[in-house]
Design a protein around this motif. Structure first.
Motif, short mmCIF file in Angstrom:
data_model
loop_
_atom_site.label_atom_id
_atom_site.label_comp_id
_atom_site.label_asym_id
_atom_site.label_seq_id
_atom_site.Cartn_x
_atom_site.Cartn_y
_atom_site.Cartn_z
N GLU A 1 0.84 -1.19 0.00
CA GLU A 1 0.00 0.00 0.00
C GLU A 1 0.88 1.25 0.00
OE1 GLU A 1 -3.08 -0.20 2.92
OE2 GLU A 1 -3.79 1.83 2.49
N LYS A 2 1.96 1.20 0.79
CA LYS A 2 2.89 2.33 0.82
C LYS A 2 3.58 2.50 -0.52
CE LYS A 2 4.02 2.48 5.67
NZ LYS A 2 4.78 1.56 6.54
N ARG A 3 4.01 1.38 -1.09
CA ARG A 3 4.73 1.46 -2.38
C ARG A 3 3.84 2.03 -3.47
NH1 ARG A 3 7.57 -3.85 -4.45
NH2 ARG A 3 8.53 -2.42 -5.92
N LEU A 4 2.57 1.68 -3.45
CA LEU A 4 1.68 2.08 -4.54
C LEU A 4 1.14 3.50 -4.37
CD1 LEU A 4 -0.31 -1.23 -5.12
CD2 LEU A 4 1.41 -0.22 -6.62
N GLY A 5 1.19 4.04 -3.18
CA GLY A 5 0.72 5.40 -2.96
C GLY A 5 -0.73 5.57 -3.38
N GLU A 6 -0.98 6.58 -4.19
CA GLU A 6 -2.36 6.89 -4.59
C GLU A 6 -3.04 5.73 -5.31
OE1 GLU A 6 -2.84 11.62 -5.22
OE2 GLU A 6 -1.98 10.52 -6.89
N LEU A 7 -2.24 4.90 -5.97
CA LEU A 7 -2.83 3.79 -6.72
C LEU A 7 -3.59 2.82 -5.83
CD1 LEU A 7 0.08 3.43 -9.11
CD2 LEU A 7 -2.27 3.32 -9.91
N ALA A 8 -3.30 2.84 -4.53
CA ALA A 8 -4.03 2.00 -3.59
C ALA A 8 -5.53 2.32 -3.65
CB ALA A 8 -3.48 2.17 -2.18
N ALA A 9 -5.87 3.54 -4.10
CA ALA A 9 -7.27 3.94 -4.22
C ALA A 9 -8.02 3.07 -5.22
CB ALA A 9 -7.37 5.40 -4.64
N LEU A 10 -7.29 2.40 -6.09
CA LEU A 10 -7.94 1.58 -7.12
C LEU A 10 -8.22 0.16 -6.63
CD1 LEU A 10 -5.95 2.71 -10.26
CD2 LEU A 10 -8.38 3.06 -9.89
N GLU A 11 -7.85 -0.14 -5.38
CA GLU A 11 -8.01 -1.52 -4.91
C GLU A 11 -9.45 -2.00 -5.05
OE1 GLU A 11 -7.53 -2.39 -0.79
OE2 GLU A 11 -6.95 -4.47 -1.19
N GLY A 12 -10.42 -1.09 -4.81
CA GLY A 12 -11.83 -1.46 -4.87
C GLY A 12 -12.27 -1.95 -6.25
N VAL A 13 -11.50 -1.61 -7.27
CA VAL A 13 -11.86 -1.98 -8.64
C VAL A 13 -11.91 -3.50 -8.80
CG1 VAL A 13 -11.07 -1.89 -11.04
CG2 VAL A 13 -11.02 0.16 -9.66
N LYS A 14 -11.13 -4.21 -8.00
CA LYS A 14 -11.07 -5.66 -8.20
C LYS A 14 -12.40 -6.35 -7.90
CE LYS A 14 -8.85 -6.86 -3.81
NZ LYS A 14 -7.54 -7.14 -3.21
N LYS A 15 -13.30 -5.63 -7.25
CA LYS A 15 -14.65 -6.18 -7.03
C LYS A 15 -15.49 -6.12 -8.30
CE LYS A 15 -15.26 -3.40 -3.56
NZ LYS A 15 -15.87 -2.59 -2.50
N PHE A 16 -14.99 -5.43 -9.31
CA PHE A 16 -15.73 -5.26 -10.57
C PHE A 16 -14.90 -5.86 -11.71
CE2 PHE A 16 -16.76 -1.95 -7.60
CZ PHE A 16 -18.14 -1.87 -7.64
N PRO A 17 -15.03 -7.17 -11.93
CA PRO A 17 -14.13 -7.86 -12.86
C PRO A 17 -14.02 -7.17 -14.22
CG PRO A 17 -15.53 -9.43 -11.74
CD PRO A 17 -16.00 -8.07 -11.31
N ILE A 18 -15.10 -6.57 -14.70
CA ILE A 18 -15.08 -5.93 -16.02
C ILE A 18 -14.14 -4.74 -16.04
CG2 ILE A 18 -16.52 -4.44 -17.48
CD1 ILE A 18 -18.81 -6.40 -17.00
N ARG A 19 -13.96 -4.10 -14.88
CA ARG A 19 -13.14 -2.88 -14.84
C ARG A 19 -11.67 -3.15 -14.56
NH1 ARG A 19 -16.62 1.22 -14.77
NH2 ARG A 19 -15.11 2.07 -16.21
#
Ligand code: ZN
Length: 157
Positions: free
Chosen positions: A113-131
Motif C-alpha cells: 500500500e505504501k509502495r503504490l501510494g495513490e494507486l491503492a485507491a484503485l483496490e476497490g476496482v477488483k470487485k468489478f471484474p469488467i473494470r
C-alpha cells in the motif's frame, strides 16, 4: 434502486480517481522516448499510449501518457506516470507485478500500500471484474514497453 450498488460505485469513483481523470498528470507524448507502447481495451474503448525517457543512470526521468477512455483507465495511467519517476526499469517492472497481483485478487499488504501510494485507491476496482482491465491498461502498456526495451537493448547493446 439498488442501494448497495450505489454505495459500491461511490467507493469505486473516489475523489482521487476523478481528480486524476479530470486533470491527468504527465499528459502528452514525449518527443523521443526510450521506451514506448500502446494499450487498447476493446471492451470499453480505452486507449493508453505511453512514453518513457531514461536518464544517463537508467532511471526514469520523464513519463508521458496520452489516451482516452473511462475514468479508471485514465486515472490509473495518470497515477502510474507519477509513481514511475525516478525508478529504474527493474523497479517499474516490480511495481507492475505488485499492482497486477492486487487487481487480480491478492490482498494488498501494508508495505505494498505504501509502495503504490495513490494507486491503492484503485483496490476497490477488483470487485468489478469488467473494470480490472481498465485499471491495468496503462500497466500492460508499461510491461510491453519494458519487454520491447529489453529486447532492443539485447539486440543492439
Ligand atoms: Zn474502461
Amino acid at each position: 434502486m439498488d442501494a448497495d450498488k450505489d454505495i459500491q460505485l461511490d467507493e469505486l469513483y473516489q475523489d482521487i480517481i476523478l481528480d486524476h481523470h479530470k486533470s491527468p498528470r504527465n499528459y502528452g507524448p514525449l518527443p523521443d522516448p526510450d521506451l514506448k507502447a500502446e494499450g487498447f481495451n476493446p471492451f470499453c474503448g480505452d486507449r493508453v499510449g505511453l512514453g518513457i525517457s531514461l536518464d544517463g543512470a537508467g532511471r526514469i526521468e520523464a513519463v508521458g501518457f496520452s489516451g482516452e477512455g473511462c475514468a479508471i483507465s485514465q486515472a490509473s495511467a495518470s497515477m502510474m506516470s507519477e509513481l514511475l519517476k525516478g525508478r529504474t526499469v527493474d523497479e517499474a517492472e516490480s511495481l507492475t507485478a505488485v499492482f497486477k497481483g492486487i487487481m487480480q485478487g491478492r490482498d494488498m499488504t501494508e508495505e505494498e500500500e505504501k509502495r503504490l501510494g495513490e494507486l491503492a485507491a484503485l483496490e476497490g476496482v477488483k470487485k468489478f471484474p469488467i473494470r480490472i482491465k481498465c485499471a491495468l491498461l496503462g500497466w500492460s502498456a508499461l510491461q510491453d514497453a519494458i519487454d520491447h526495451y529489453r529486447q532492443g537493448t539485447a539486440l543492439h547493446p
